[in-house]
Enzyme design. Structure first.
Site, PDB file in Angstrom:
ATOM      1  N   ASP A  29      13.633   6.306  -4.259  1.00  0.00           N
ATOM      2  CA  ASP A  29      12.299   6.789  -3.010  1.00  0.00           C
ATOM      3  C   ASP A  29      11.173   6.551  -3.432  1.00  0.00           C
ATOM      4  O   ASP A  29       9.726   5.968  -3.468  1.00  0.00           O
ATOM      5  CB  ASP A  29      12.641   7.363  -2.692  1.00  0.00           C
TER       6      ASP A  29
ATOM      7  N   PHE B 125      13.700   9.540   1.704  1.00  0.00           N
ATOM      8  CA  PHE B 125      13.391   9.945   2.661  1.00  0.00           C
ATOM      9  C   PHE B 125      12.656   9.196   3.714  1.00  0.00           C
ATOM     10  O   PHE B 125      11.891   8.745   3.149  1.00  0.00           O
ATOM     11  CB  PHE B 125      12.767  10.992   1.806  1.00  0.00           C
TER      12      PHE B 125
ATOM     13  N   HIS C 100       1.488  13.455 -12.186  1.00  0.00           N
ATOM     14  CA  HIS C 100       0.311  12.801 -11.421  1.00  0.00           C
ATOM     15  C   HIS C 100      -0.445  14.526 -11.586  1.00  0.00           C
ATOM     16  O   HIS C 100       0.244  15.712 -11.239  1.00  0.00           O
ATOM     17  CB  HIS C 100       0.866  12.514  -9.817  1.00  0.00           C
TER      18      HIS C 100
ATOM     19  N   ASP D  62      10.874   8.037   6.110  1.00  0.00           N
ATOM     20  CA  ASP D  62       9.368   7.902   6.666  1.00  0.00           C
ATOM     21  C   ASP D  62       9.299   6.343   7.249  1.00  0.00           C
ATOM     22  O   ASP D  62       9.746   6.184   7.930  1.00  0.00           O
ATOM     23  CB  ASP D  62       8.502   8.014   5.253  1.00  0.00           C
TER      24      ASP D  62
ATOM     25  N   ASP E 110       5.352   4.422  -3.852  1.00  0.00           N
ATOM     26  CA  ASP E 110       4.501   4.253  -5.024  1.00  0.00           C
ATOM     27  C   ASP E 110       4.215   3.003  -5.181  1.00  0.00           C
ATOM     28  O   ASP E 110       2.993   1.709  -5.189  1.00  0.00           O
ATOM     29  CB  ASP E 110       4.671   4.783  -7.134  1.00  0.00           C
TER      30      ASP E 110
END
Length: 401
Positions: free
Chosen positions: A374, A296, A109, A298, A379
């Site tokens: 994840d 993770f 990226h 979130d 994405d």
């Protein structure tokens, strides 16, 4: 010295991570009774008491994988659906076969560091770059507009990345602890200035406090470099995770739930995962136990899990989420959503590995873990935003995610 439990099948052992940087399984008796001429009898007694306190604290706190299972077992507001887990598993298997999931995706990226081992200084600086990003990787939305904060057209986490990269290009030493440990609010606000010139990055004061906190620790204890924290973990992702949580309080993402202390550790785990991804699981990014890191948790991944039918909210919780009411960090409903997310991805990971072993032995399992799953789902949410936006997500103004 830190001490933590490592879950293995079928046993559980203690791993000691001591100042010398060596992390290895040891019995408690051997650790305490090993002669050491450096210690007086009094200092040895103090060490023993300290160690016992660590053991007590460690044994009473569940690690993220254990926390996910425990939270789901005692949940009142969410439900796990096996059919949805199977559907999600097939999605991940197909993505692996088609190479849409790969550890290289992170460093490829344009806003992420891409370390080159042939350039030692830049190679080391990548670790400090990742550390700053994940120290500040929280809360990019405002209650009145979830995508209002933009930098160079990017929103959310990538707006943060764009701001940091812009600062580096402008000659601001933003990834160096000596700079950000003493940075003032006005300078920080300018670094993270938005495209419209008016929107301020959320929780700016908290970001300032976090930078001061972690910068001071790095300078005082680690020679001003996060690379030294990584090296102290001796290629153990679990030891690095525990060092991060011990040394940097702003990463201690934990909660009390159903009589237990549970660990979510979103930013601490994503920091370990990002180091692994940034260095493609090699060199500074090689960990012999990277599979111990969970997803993770979130507020966006749960949307994807609901979409695939693996996570279901009670009607009461669904109606509450639709009101856009902000929850307090540690609210049982928040903990359940995040814990269930961890548990689902761990179940998916295990199922994916089983299928690959049985049906696709040509695919290496070295880089098949909860981290890449994840990243793929995160994405996926961004790519399919229009299809998923009708699914409400929980909202918490917090430094933990």
């Amino acid at each position: 010295m830190c001490c933590f439990r490592v879950a293995t099948q079928p046993t559980l052992f203690w791993r000691a991570c001591i100042p010398g940087g060596v992390a290895r399984p040891r019995s408690i008796a051997n650790l305490l009774n090993k002669p050491n001429a450096c210690y007086s009898a009094k200092s040895r007694d103090i060490l023993i008491k300290h160690f016992i306190n660590i053991v007590k604290m460690s044994s009473s706190k569940l690690n993220p994988r254990e926390s996910g299972a425990y939270i789901v077992e005692h949940a009142k507001h969410v439900r796990i659906l096996p059919a949805g887990i199977e559907k999600l598993t097939q999605e991940i298997v197909e993505a692996l076969i088609e190479k849409r999931i790969a550890v290289e995706n992170f460093s490829q990226h344009e806003l992420h560091p891409n370390p080159d081992s042939k350039q030692p200084e830049e190679y080391s600086k990548a670790a400090d770059w990742v550390f700053v990003l994940d120290t500040l990787n929280f809360c990019f939305w405002t209650p009145d507009n979830y995508t209002k904060y933009k930098v160079d057209g990017y929103t959310g986490y990538f707006a943060l990345c764009a701001a940091v990269k812009r600062a580096i290009k402008e000659g601001v030493d933003v990834i160096t602890p000596k700079f950000y440990s003493k940075i003032d609010l006005k300078t920080l606000e300018n670094i993270f200035r938005s495209d419209d010139g008016e929107t301020v990055i959320p929780l700016l004061q908290k970001r300032l406090e976090s930078l001061h906190e972690v910068g001071k620790v790095l300078i005082d204890k680690y020679g001003g470099s996060f690379e030294n924290v990584i090296k102290k973990a001796e290629k153990s992702a679990v030891c690095l995770l525990n060092l991060i949580v011990e040394e940097f309080p702003c990463f201690r993402d934990e909660a009390e739930f159903a009589g237990k202390r549970v660990s979510i550790l979103k930013r601490a785990q994503i920091l370990v995962g990002d180091v692994w991804s940034c260095y493609r699981g090699q060199g500074l990014g090689y960990f012999n136990d990277i599979d111990q890191i969970t997803m993770f948790a979130d507020y966006r991944i749960p949307q994807v899990l609901v979409h695939f039918g693996s996570l279901e909210y009670t009607s009461e919780l669904m109606e509450f989420l639709k009101t856009d009411t902000i929850l307090e960090n540690g609210d049982p409903r928040e903990v359940e959503i995040r814990g269930a997310s961890i548990h689902i991805i761990e179940q998916v990971r295990d199922a994916v590995v089983k299928i690959l072993k049985e049906q696709h032995p040509e695919i290496s399992l070295d880089n098949v873990n909860s981290i890449v799953i994840d990243q793929y789902l995160w994405d996926y949410r961004r790519r399919h935003n229009a299809d998923l936006e009708h699914i409400p997500f929980h909202k918490v103004l917090s430094i933990y995610y």
